[in-house]
Design a protein around this motif. Sequence first.
Motif, short mmCIF file in Angstrom:
data_model
loop_
_atom_site.label_atom_id
_atom_site.label_comp_id
_atom_site.label_asym_id
_atom_site.label_seq_id
_atom_site.Cartn_x
_atom_site.Cartn_y
_atom_site.Cartn_z
N UNK A 1 -2.36 -3.48 6.95
CA UNK A 1 -1.10 -4.23 7.04
C UNK A 1 -0.18 -3.90 5.88
N UNK A 2 1.02 -4.45 5.96
CA UNK A 2 2.00 -4.19 4.91
C UNK A 2 1.75 -5.11 3.71
N UNK A 3 1.92 -4.54 2.53
CA UNK A 3 1.67 -5.32 1.31
C UNK A 3 2.88 -5.32 0.39
N UNK A 4 4.03 -4.95 0.92
CA UNK A 4 5.24 -4.93 0.10
C UNK A 4 5.14 -3.87 -0.99
N UNK A 5 5.56 -4.24 -2.20
CA UNK A 5 5.57 -3.27 -3.29
C UNK A 5 4.31 -3.35 -4.16
N UNK B 1 -7.26 7.45 -1.36
CA UNK B 1 -6.42 6.26 -1.50
C UNK B 1 -4.97 6.68 -1.21
N UNK B 2 -4.67 6.82 0.07
CA UNK B 2 -3.36 7.34 0.47
C UNK B 2 -2.23 6.36 0.13
N UNK C 1 6.75 6.63 3.10
CA UNK C 1 7.15 5.35 2.50
C UNK C 1 6.41 4.19 3.17
N UNK C 2 6.29 4.29 4.51
CA UNK C 2 5.53 3.25 5.23
C UNK C 2 4.11 3.15 4.68
N UNK C 3 3.52 4.34 4.46
CA UNK C 3 2.14 4.35 3.95
C UNK C 3 2.06 3.74 2.55
#
Lengths: 301, 431
Positions: free
Chosen positions: A60-64, A270-271, A44-46
Amino acid sequence: MRLPWNTGDGDRTARETLILGWILVIPAMLAVAALILYPMVHGFQQSIRSGGFLFGEQPGYVGLRNYRDVIHDPASRDAMRHTLEYVVLAVTLEMVLGILVAVTLHRVFRGRGLVLAVLILPWALPSVVSGVLWRRVFDPDNGLLNSLLMQLHVISHPHVWLASGRGAIVYITLVHVWGVLPLVSLIFLAGLQSIPEEVYSASSVDGAGPLRQFRYVTLPLLRPSMAIALTVGTLLAISIFDEIFVLNGTALNTRSILIQVYNTTFAQADFAHGTALAFLLAAVTAVFGALYALVLRRATV
Amino acid sequence: MNRPKRFITGIALALLASAAAACGGGSSSSTSGSSGAASESIKGQSITVLVPYKMPQKLLDQFTAETGVKVDYVVTGWDATHNKLLVANEAKSYIADVAEFDWSFTGQFAGAQWVEPLDNLISPSVLNDLKNTDAAFVSGGKTYAACYSNDFRVSMYNTKLFAKAGITEFPKTLDELGQAAEKLKASGVQYPLSIPMAATEGGVTPWYLLTLAQGGQLFDENLNPTFQDPESAGYKALQWEVDAVKKGWVSPGSVSMDDSVAFNKFTAGETAIVLATGPGNMPTANDPSQSSIAGDAAMGLVPGVDGPGGSFGLPEGLSIPVTAKHKAAAAAFIEWWERPENAIEIYKTQGSLPCGASTLKQLADSGQLQGGDIVNQELPHVGPLFTAGAPIWYSQFSSDAQGLLNSAVKGETSVADALNQLADKASARNS
């Protein structure tokens, strides 16, 4: 006031039982945490991270965002549509044919054991093996089907069975149903065998013929088996992969969601988007599972 | 070998060394290196080698006898190898000590630092010998793989079937190729051409080749796609493939056929021409134990518009992943593979045309380089597929192309739609 039978030994025994219970359960919980929870959390983090430098982005995190991307991606949407077609077609065929086969096998006849043994064979075969077998049938150049139809003068030129969109999905579904039908039939057969003979006798006395008996006795009493068969059939059809991959690779016209997940994740590296699509599939599967569990509960209570 | 032939071979070698990789320049090469990495410290170690091509066990046993290093040699298909490496590298987990490294991996694998630079692991003499062909594996001044397959595209044909059809020489242009296909059909060859068109890497290679053969490029120097224009070489190339299916020049099953199956149809005598294959496949096509047309297979220059068309290099190398457990043993294995006697033996049995300049010289001098004259003539036409090197997003582009081109040859999508979609995706990735 201490009751006469509550000596304190009972407290100790209860505590020891509790501790023993935890000792026995902890290894299983650790295994579940390591093999299911951790991969899920990591996955889920990925799915909410950027693709990184391979895609010209800062890590970095990009939300949804990845979820939105895959929902709007035409290839993913086609894969979702194909998967829905696989599910509807496969489950319908499995239900209808499964009941027919089960009703046939429910009768006592000579060679029934042999038929049952043969019936189970496709289910026993790994889906990759059955895919390879069916590839021999559908092969446009040297396949059994073209050869047979040409000898019978039904077609004049070799037909490419897996080239056209709808046709290819139907043929691949048939291969999938060929593998799953034995299981569904056995589920229905077990359901039929659990229906008491007295119910049929009573309905006969009331003047019901075989068709009315099937409609008003067999089908209602088969509802629990149907719920199980529907659940199993739907989950197997949603996760269809091997048959498609062996028969038609990653061709766009037959891609299911799982093939799209595989292609996005492994072929394109494209994980982020791959895991997002996989989580969407898991969510849909969970919804189906929950719905069927509800139906099953109602049918059995 | 007589003198003129030796002279031609000499020129061929120089060109082969400089152009086969087709991804960069370079100067002359020196002699081969030695197995310097093999030492007492690696004795008793076991390494895993992940490569998409077989290797005779006899040769692996020789390596073990020499170095004391055991080899677990794992062969999987090219696409499967690529995917396994991606997953393992992304997860930073061990997969092999020596791993396949295709020309198309360079941007991605080197950029992600998934593989070790070989500059300090392999002896300089070995790297020098590979200098020209290894240009495809250089990024940021570091060499990430040692070339073992000096691959570029040529055509191959069956001389016996050509003679039966009354065709005296291999077609020089794509128009002549079409005429030859019709003659071959008339002579009884049901489907004259072997062109893989499945949704795999091998299925898009013919489109790349036909684009160059049509005299164009897929991308401009800024990596902007050019193939969506109906007048472009890429557009004409795909249209040519679609027409080949419609006219029955290729079998209907080509749309789901990978390159290995397409080549097998040629060696089985079912087809007369392989449009795009590697020169290293000549020994296989003419080996009676592996081919039904042994002795009848010959190489031809890739047909073009007005004469022989463009071709491109697809060298493959051996790399050491950063997660490798025994890097010194892995380096020893690579050096051993590159030794001329071993590389030649591998060429003869498995078909990988060697890369080392000294190996190629030895191969040619001993008369073992099959189709050397055609190789010599083809090399001036060999160019890079990407003039600026394989972009970091090549995997995504290739995957997109596999699905869309396959849809077009199946007739599900028009050539224009397929190429417009592909161009849009490529532009988005390049932006």
